[in-house]
Design an enzyme around this catalytic site. Structure first.
Site, PDB file in Angstrom:
ATOM      1  N   ASP A  76       0.822  -1.214   0.000  1.00 27.03           N
ATOM      2  CA  ASP A  76       0.000   0.000   0.000  1.00 27.03           C
ATOM      3  C   ASP A  76       0.858   1.268   0.000  1.00 27.03           C
ATOM      4  O   ASP A  76       0.447   2.308   0.488  1.00 27.03           O
ATOM      5  CB  ASP A  76      -0.940  -0.011   1.213  1.00 27.03           C
ATOM      6  CG  ASP A  76      -2.248   0.678   0.870  1.00 27.03           C
ATOM      7  OD1 ASP A  76      -2.447   1.000  -0.317  1.00 27.03           O
ATOM      8  OD2 ASP A  76      -3.050   0.916   1.783  1.00 27.03           O
ATOM      9  N   SER A  77       2.047   1.166  -0.600  1.00 31.36           N
ATOM     10  CA  SER A  77       3.001   2.277  -0.577  1.00 31.36           C
ATOM     11  C   SER A  77       2.507   3.492  -1.351  1.00 31.36           C
ATOM     12  O   SER A  77       2.193   3.406  -2.548  1.00 31.36           O
ATOM     13  CB  SER A  77       4.315   1.785  -1.197  1.00 31.36           C
ATOM     14  OG  SER A  77       5.144   2.864  -1.535  1.00 31.36           O
ATOM     15  N   ASN A  78       2.499   4.621  -0.666  1.00 35.84           N
ATOM     16  CA  ASN A  78       2.189   5.893  -1.333  1.00 35.84           C
ATOM     17  C   ASN A  78       3.332   6.295  -2.263  1.00 35.84           C
ATOM     18  O   ASN A  78       3.117   6.869  -3.322  1.00 35.84           O
ATOM     19  CB  ASN A  78       1.985   6.985  -0.287  1.00 35.84           C
ATOM     20  CG  ASN A  78       0.834   6.655   0.642  1.00 35.84           C
ATOM     21  OD1 ASN A  78      -0.302   6.476   0.192  1.00 35.84           O
ATOM     22  ND2 ASN A  78       1.111   6.542   1.941  1.00 35.84           N
ATOM     23  N   CYS A  80       5.312   4.301  -3.949  1.00 36.01           N
ATOM     24  CA  CYS A  80       5.252   3.552  -5.211  1.00 36.01           C
ATOM     25  C   CYS A  80       4.146   4.091  -6.116  1.00 36.01           C
ATOM     26  O   CYS A  80       4.327   4.204  -7.334  1.00 36.01           O
ATOM     27  CB  CYS A  80       5.078   2.059  -4.938  1.00 36.01           C
ATOM     28  SG  CYS A  80       6.566   1.325  -4.189  1.00 36.01           S
TER      29      CYS A  80
END
Ligand SMILES: *Cc1c(COP(=O)(O)O)cnc(C)c1O
Length: 339
Positions: A76-78, A80
Site C-alpha cells: 500500500d506504498s504511497n 510507489c
C-alpha cells in the site's frame, strides 16, 4: 558548498503547498495553535510527501538517460503510487517490488492505482516495506541485461538526493510563516524510512528555523533502527551538499509509542485522530502514517509537552488511499456507523 537550489528538479508538485490554520482542532484539544502544512496536496496523483523527493530523483534519472525506474515499498506504498504516476507522465517504464502480508492483496487503494498507471508489479511476501531490496536489485540487473537503462531507488525515495526536497520545504515554510508574521515552536511529522525527517533536519541546518522537529515513529515500537537510518541519510545528504564537517547537526527527536500493533496496522489512537480531523477540520488522515503522527501530537498536547501557548505545525504527508483498504477496521475502531 553546493547551493540547494541548483540541484536539477522536474516539476511534478504543486508548490508551495498551503499552510492552513486548524482552529477547531486546537479548540477540541484545548491546546496550542495548530497549523497544518498540506503536503497531502502536492498534486500529483493524490499527492503526499514522496512527490517532493521524486522531483530530484527523476531529474537525475532523466539526466542519466534512464528509460525504466524501479523502486520498492509495502503493497500500500504511497511512494510507489506516485512513482508509477510520475513515470507515466515522463514516459518512463516503472517496475515496483511490493511487500504484501497476504498472497493476493485486494486490488484497492494504492495497489489499484499502481496498476492503473501501468506499473509492472512484483508482489513479495513480507510484512515490512524494505524486504524486497534483493528482488529489486535482480530486476534492475534484468533491465540492464535486456539493454534497458534502469534507475533504481530504495523505499520512500529516501536517498541523499531525494531528501533534499524536504530541506527545501523548510525554506518554503519559513517564507509562509514570515508572510503571516508567525513563528512556530514545533513541527510534528510521521517518520517511516526517516528520509522526510532527515531532509527537514538538513533544512534546519541550512535555514535555522525557530521550530524543533518531532518525528513520530510509525514503523517500530523502539527508535534504534529508525534513528540510525535517519542519521545515515542526514549524513549522506550533508555530504552531497558539501556542508562543512564541523557544522552542528540538529537534535534528532524521534518519538516512539504510537505504532500500536505494528506498521500499517490501525491503532486506537490513530482511529481517534482520523475521526477527529475529519469532524473538526474536514481533513483526511490515513491509518498507516498521518493518523498515528496526529495521535502522537494529540498525546503530547494531553501530557502538556505541547503547551497551549505554543504554535505547532503538523506536516500532513498524505496517504488517504489507505483509508479505503482499511475501511472495515476504520469503521469499527472509529465507531463510524453508530454516529
Ligand atoms: C512515506 C510516508 C511517510 C514517511 O516518510 P519517510 O520519508 O519514509 O519517513 C509519511 N506519511 C506518508 C503518508 C507517507 O506515505
Amino acid at each position: 558548498m553546493r547551493d540547494l537550489h541548483n540541484f536539477p528538479r522536474v516539476s511534478l508538485a504543486h508548490l508551495p503547498t498551503p499552510l492552513e490554520d486548524a482552529p477547531r482542532l486546537s479548540a477540541a484539544l484545548g491546546g496550542p495553535r495548530i497549523l497544518i502544512k498540506r503536503d497531502d496536496l502536492t498534486g500529483l496523483a493524490l499527492g503526499g510527501n514522496k512527490v517532493r523527493k521524486l522531483e530530484l530523483l527523476l531529474a537525475d534519472a532523466l539526466a542519466q538517460g534512464a528509460d525504466t525506474v524501479l523502486t520498492t515499498g509495502a503493497v500500500d506504498s504511497n511512494h510507489c503510487r506516485v512513482t508509477a504516476a510520475a513515470a507515466a507522465r515522463l514516459g518512463l517504464r516503472c517496475v515496483l517490488v511490493l511487500a504484501a502480508r497476504h498472497e493476493a492483496p485486494p486490488l484497492q487503494g494504492n495497489l489499484l492505482l499502481d496498476r492503473l498507471f501501468g506499473a509492472e508489479v512484483h508482489l513479495f511476501p513480507a510484512p515490512v516495506p524494505t524486504a524486497g531490496n534483493n528482488r529489486l536489485l535482480e530486476l534492475t540487473a534484468a533491465v540492464r541485461a535486456r539493454g534497458g537503462k534502469p534507475y533504481m531507488f530504495p523505499a520512500g525515495g529516501s536517498t541523499a538526493l531525494g531528501v533534499l526536497g524536504y530541506a527545501l520545504t523548510v525554506e518554503e515554510l519559513l517564507g509562509q510563516l514570515a508572510a503571516r508574521h508567525l513563528t512556530a515552536d514545533y513541527l510534528v511529522v510521521a517518520s517511516g524510512t526517516g528520509g522526510t525527517h532527515a531532509g527537514l533536519l538538513l533544512g534546519t541546518t541550512l535555514f535555522s528555523p525557530s521550530f524543533t522537529t518531532l518525528a513520530v515513529n510509525v514503523i517500530e515500537a523502539d527508535n534504534v533502527a529508525l534513528s540510525e537510518r535517519t542519521r545515515a541519510v542526514y549524513t549522506e545528504g550533508a555530504a552531497l551538499l558539501g556542508l562543512p564537517e564541523n557544522s552542528a547537526r540538529p537534535a534528532f527527536t524521534v518519538r516512539a509509542g504510537y505504532v500500536g500493533g505494528g506498521y500499517g496496522v490501525l491503532s486506537p489512537g490513530g482511529a481517534e485522530a482520523i475521526r477527529l480531523l475529519a469532524r473538526t477540520e474536514g481533513i483526511l488522515l490515513d491509518p498507516v502514517y498521518t493518523g498515528k503522527a496526529m495521535a502522537g501530537l494529540i498525546d503530547l498536547v494531553r501530557t502538556g509537552e505541547l503547551a497551549a501557548d505554543k504554535t505547532v505545525i503538523f506536516l500532513h504527508t498524505g496517504g488517504a488511499p489507505a483509508l479505503f483498504t482499511q475501511a472495515d477496521t476504520l469503521a469499527q475502531q472509529a465507531a463510524l456507523v453508530s454516529h
